[in-house]
Design a protein around this motif. Structure first.
Motif, PDB file in Angstrom:
ATOM      1  N   HIS A  40     -31.230   6.238 -27.303  1.00  0.00           N
ATOM      2  CA  HIS A  40     -32.098   7.068 -28.075  1.00  0.00           C
ATOM      3  C   HIS A  40     -33.660   6.667 -27.538  1.00  0.00           C
ATOM      4  CE1 HIS A  40     -29.523   8.181 -31.345  1.00  0.00           C
ATOM      5  NE2 HIS A  40     -29.508   9.473 -30.791  1.00  0.00           N
ATOM      6  N   LEU A  54     -40.900  19.780 -29.702  1.00  0.00           N
ATOM      7  CA  LEU A  54     -39.809  19.843 -30.569  1.00  0.00           C
ATOM      8  C   LEU A  54     -38.767  18.800 -30.021  1.00  0.00           C
ATOM      9  CD1 LEU A  54     -39.195  23.465 -31.273  1.00  0.00           C
ATOM     10  CD2 LEU A  54     -40.045  21.860 -33.003  1.00  0.00           C
ATOM     11  N   SER A  55     -38.465  18.726 -28.915  1.00  0.00           N
ATOM     12  CA  SER A  55     -37.470  17.547 -28.350  1.00  0.00           C
ATOM     13  C   SER A  55     -38.402  16.159 -28.724  1.00  0.00           C
ATOM     14  CB  SER A  55     -37.373  17.651 -26.952  1.00  0.00           C
ATOM     15  OG  SER A  55     -36.611  19.079 -26.757  1.00  0.00           O
ATOM     16  N   ALA A  73     -37.951  15.386 -32.422  1.00  0.00           N
ATOM     17  CA  ALA A  73     -36.480  15.219 -32.802  1.00  0.00           C
ATOM     18  C   ALA A  73     -36.152  13.769 -32.209  1.00  0.00           C
ATOM     19  CB  ALA A  73     -35.533  16.133 -32.366  1.00  0.00           C
ATOM     20  N   LEU A  74     -36.273  13.473 -31.113  1.00  0.00           N
ATOM     21  CA  LEU A  74     -36.039  12.216 -30.525  1.00  0.00           C
ATOM     22  C   LEU A  74     -36.698  11.133 -31.077  1.00  0.00           C
ATOM     23  CD1 LEU A  74     -35.856  13.114 -26.698  1.00  0.00           C
ATOM     24  CD2 LEU A  74     -33.761  12.296 -28.192  1.00  0.00           C
ATOM     25  N   THR A  93     -37.815  10.810 -33.950  1.00  0.00           N
ATOM     26  CA  THR A  93     -37.474  10.675 -35.468  1.00  0.00           C
ATOM     27  C   THR A  93     -36.013   9.945 -35.542  1.00  0.00           C
ATOM     28  OG1 THR A  93     -38.634  12.705 -36.427  1.00  0.00           O
ATOM     29  CG2 THR A  93     -36.677  11.937 -37.576  1.00  0.00           C
ATOM     30  N   LEU A  94     -35.085  10.511 -34.496  1.00  0.00           N
ATOM     31  CA  LEU A  94     -33.769   9.869 -34.352  1.00  0.00           C
ATOM     32  C   LEU A  94     -33.882   8.291 -33.981  1.00  0.00           C
ATOM     33  CD1 LEU A  94     -31.795  12.752 -32.842  1.00  0.00           C
ATOM     34  CD2 LEU A  94     -31.716  11.914 -34.945  1.00  0.00           C
TER      35      LEU A  94
END
Length: 259
Positions: free
Chosen positions: A54, A188-189, A192-193, A195-196
């Motif tokens: 990640h 957005l990517s 998301a990345l 946060t993950l």
């Protein structure tokens, strides 16, 4: 773009809050999972590999986004210099023609330059687009009147070419400033990345039963600052990192002195 109207400090603190919240949620989830396992740890190697993957993906997308934003910033800087050069050339060529219309074109070019040298925000940019269209129409009308009054010659052709260059560079600057941006899908990517990855770090810490608030805050601040820099470079006006307008300001001073 939505982020243009959002203060840079807001981007920084929002990202910081999201990252810290993700780490905390991941940590609490890890502690809950540890209780479900009865104190037995999950495969550390597997969790470490997943978290590392990640973070690697996040680093790749951040580097790609930074490179894109930096390229757009450099493009805007180069076009400012090209714009100033084109305006200066058009003003000089208009001065070679003995006609009232040529003098009017020089006055319009001076006003055109003054407007472009004062831009400092996105709202100014939208106002500038309207004023630029008006000035370009007036200049072209003066050229048409000049051609009708005088027999076209080489000087007229050179002036028309210079004005066309001014108009073309304007369109390039509009594209570079308002259209060539980091796309929403990339933002957005990134979100998301990020946060993950932070959830994974918190989850791993929760399973280990140990965490370091100082290190977590430092990590969150680091990622937040990088995202802030990307957003700032991608922002055409009003940010901390601004394209140098000195070429346009210098040209304006020269044109004012020549009047």
């Amino acid at each position: 773009m939505i982020q243009d109207g959002f203060p840079l400090t807001g981007i920084l603190f929002t990202t910081l809050a999201v990252v810290l919240a993700a780490i905390e949620i991941g940590y609490r989830t890890g502690r809950w999972r540890l209780g479900q396992l009865g104190g037995k740890n999950e495969s550390e190697a597997q969790l470490s590999a997943m978290t590392g993957a990640h973070l690697a993906l996040l680093a790749f997308i951040m580097a790609f986004s930074f490179n894109m934003a930096a390229g757009h910033y450099q493009e805007r800087r180069s076009l400012i210099q090209a714009d100033a050069n084109a305006l200066g050339t058009a003003h000089l060529r208009a001065g070679l023609i003995q006609a009232p219309e040529a003098a009017n074109i020089q006055a319009l070019l001076l006003e055109y330059t003054a407007a472009r040298a004062q831009i400092s925000s996105v709202n100014d940019a939208h106002h500038l687009l309207q004023r630029t269209a008006e000035l370009q129409a007036q200049m072209w009308k003066e050229v048409q009147t000049l051609i009708l009054r005088q027999t076209p010659n080489v000087l007229h052709s050179l002036l028309i070419q210079s004005l066309n260059d001014v108009f073309d560079i304007h369109e390039e600057r509009v594209a570079a400033g308002l259209k060539h941006r980091v796309p929403y899908s990339l933002w957005l990517s990134l979100a998301a990345l990020l946060t993950l990855a932070m959830l994974g770090i918190g989850y791993f810490s929760g399973l280990k039963g140990q965490r370091n608030p100082i290190a977590s805050t430092g990590l969150a601040l680091s990622f937040s600052l990088v995202l802030l820099l990307i957003a700032d470079l991608d922002r055409p006006t009003g940010g901390l990192v601004r394209a140098d307008q000195s070429a346009m300001s210098t040209l304006l001073e020269k044109l004012q002195q020549s009047e």
